[in-house]
Design a protein around this motif. Structure first.
Motif, mmCIF file in Angstrom:
data_model
loop_
_atom_site.group_PDB
_atom_site.id
_atom_site.type_symbol
_atom_site.label_atom_id
_atom_site.label_comp_id
_atom_site.label_asym_id
_atom_site.label_seq_id
_atom_site.Cartn_x
_atom_site.Cartn_y
_atom_site.Cartn_z
ATOM 1 N N THR A 31 32.663 54.057 45.607
ATOM 2 C CA THR A 31 33.496 52.982 46.153
ATOM 3 C C THR A 31 34.783 53.552 46.736
ATOM 4 O O THR A 31 35.401 54.436 46.144
ATOM 5 N N TYR A 33 38.514 52.331 48.602
ATOM 6 C CA TYR A 33 39.439 51.217 48.798
ATOM 7 C C TYR A 33 40.569 51.647 49.727
ATOM 8 O O TYR A 33 40.981 52.806 49.705
ATOM 9 N N PHE A 45 45.839 45.041 48.559
ATOM 10 C CA PHE A 45 44.451 45.390 48.831
ATOM 11 C C PHE A 45 44.071 44.991 50.252
ATOM 12 O O PHE A 45 44.291 43.852 50.660
ATOM 13 N N TYR A 50 31.442 49.756 49.142
ATOM 14 C CA TYR A 50 30.579 50.240 48.066
ATOM 15 C C TYR A 50 29.326 50.786 48.707
ATOM 16 O O TYR A 50 28.628 50.065 49.431
ATOM 17 N N SER A 55 32.467 45.774 50.782
ATOM 18 C CA SER A 55 32.213 45.021 49.554
ATOM 19 C C SER A 55 33.231 43.912 49.329
ATOM 20 O O SER A 55 32.896 42.864 48.777
ATOM 21 N N ASP A 56 34.456 44.128 49.724
ATOM 22 C CA ASP A 56 35.492 43.121 49.540
ATOM 23 C C ASP A 56 36.501 43.251 50.673
ATOM 24 O O ASP A 56 36.726 44.339 51.198
ATOM 25 N N LYS A 57 37.095 42.122 51.004
ATOM 26 C CA LYS A 57 38.122 42.105 52.027
ATOM 27 C C LYS A 57 39.344 41.409 51.464
ATOM 28 O O LYS A 57 39.237 40.360 50.823
ATOM 29 N N TRP A 96 31.697 53.113 40.005
ATOM 30 C CA TRP A 96 31.336 51.948 39.215
ATOM 31 C C TRP A 96 29.937 52.071 38.633
ATOM 32 O O TRP A 96 29.634 51.528 37.598
ATOM 33 N N GLY A 100 30.574 54.977 35.129
ATOM 34 C CA GLY A 100 31.880 54.853 35.756
ATOM 35 C C GLY A 100 32.744 53.793 35.102
ATOM 36 O O GLY A 100 32.256 52.759 34.648
ATOM 37 N N THR A 101 34.046 54.032 35.078
ATOM 38 C CA THR A 101 34.981 53.092 34.456
ATOM 39 C C THR A 101 35.632 52.183 35.469
ATOM 40 O O THR A 101 36.289 51.217 35.084
ATOM 41 N N GLY A 102 35.482 52.496 36.755
ATOM 42 C CA GLY A 102 36.166 51.706 37.763
ATOM 43 C C GLY A 102 37.597 52.131 37.983
ATOM 44 O O GLY A 102 38.312 51.515 38.770
ATOM 45 N N GLU A 103 38.021 53.197 37.293
ATOM 46 C CA GLU A 103 39.372 53.700 37.519
ATOM 47 C C GLU A 103 39.519 54.128 38.969
ATOM 48 O O GLU A 103 38.634 54.767 39.540
ATOM 49 N N LEU A 104 40.638 53.751 39.564
ATOM 50 C CA LEU A 104 40.913 54.132 40.943
ATOM 51 C C LEU A 104 41.636 55.477 40.966
ATOM 52 O O LEU A 104 42.634 55.673 40.265
ATOM 53 N N PHE A 106 43.675 57.736 43.450
ATOM 54 C CA PHE A 106 44.378 57.562 44.713
ATOM 55 C C PHE A 106 44.607 58.891 45.423
ATOM 56 O O PHE A 106 44.853 59.920 44.796
#
Lengths: 115, 112
Positions: A31, A33, A45, A50, A55-57, A96, A100-104, A106
């Protein structure tokens, strides 16, 4: 360990010009972002991908577009730049799937200045 | 109402004290909660994540989650001047996607 790579780190453009920011996520992250952070503001955001699909806007202006390529790198294209677009643009990647933990994670950000 | 709310501070604590940072969120279906630390001009870095109600401790940091109250907190024990930064609460909303929303951040100052 490899981190998220963003380029360019600094960019200066005139109003109404176009800018392209690039992001290379951590290998095997699924993923990506994009966030915009103005001075003293929280990261806003913009958009996420993904497995190379949007996946998201979020609050991404119509003048901006982004995509993720087959090699998983992503580009944020900004057209008709306005003074208010001056900000730090962060790319982040995460995992994810699986454990995966979903930690971003950067990147160091691309600082865009519009004159 | 913002989706993720934090007191912007600044929060000032003496060295060695406990710093308490709070966050509320609006999406009741949110599943994943994160605390990031951001130094001025730098990118955010993860401090802790928490998924389940209750407390989670990691060294000097304790995250607390109360889903019924839609409330997340971060406690920093034995605060150090190097802890001075902006702390961002982040929430992955239950949208079926991967959107992670950040709060405005709380600026923490630890006085030596």
């Amino acid at each position: 360990a490899a981190g998220v790579i963003q380029s360019p780190r600094h960019l200066i453009k005139e109003k109404r010009e176009t800018a392209t920011l690039k992001c290379y996520p951590i290998p095997r992250h699924d993923t990506v972002y994009w966030y915009q952070q103005g001075p003293g503001q929280d990261p806003q955001f913009l958009i996420s991908f993904y497995e190379k699909l949007e996946s998201d806007k979020g609050s991404i202006p119509d003048r901006f577009s982004a995509q993720q390529f087959s090699d998983y790198h992503s580009e944020l294209n900004m057209s008709s730049l306005e003074l208010g677009d001056s900000a730090l643009y962060f790319c982040a990647s995460s995992l994810w799937g699986g454990a995966g933990t979903g930690e971003l994670f950067f990147g160091e950000g691309s600082r865009l200045t519009v004159l | 109402q913002k989706e993720v709310e934090q007191n912007s501070g600044p929060l000032s604590v003496p060295e060695g004290a406990i710093a308490s940072l709070n966050c509320t969120y609006s999406d009741r279906g949110s599943q994943s909660f994160f605390w990031y630390r951001q130094y001025s001009g730098k990118s955010p870095e993860l401090i802790m994540f928490i998924y389940s109600n209750g407390d989670k401790e990691d060294g000097r940091f304790t995250a607390q989650l109360n889903k019924a109250s839609q409330y997340v907190s971060l406690l920093i024990r034995d605060s150090q001047p190097s802890d001075s930064a902006t702390y961002l609460c982040a929430v992955k909303e239950d949208t079926g996607g991967f959107k992670t929303i950040f709060g405005a951040g709380t600026r923490l100052f630890v006085k030596a």
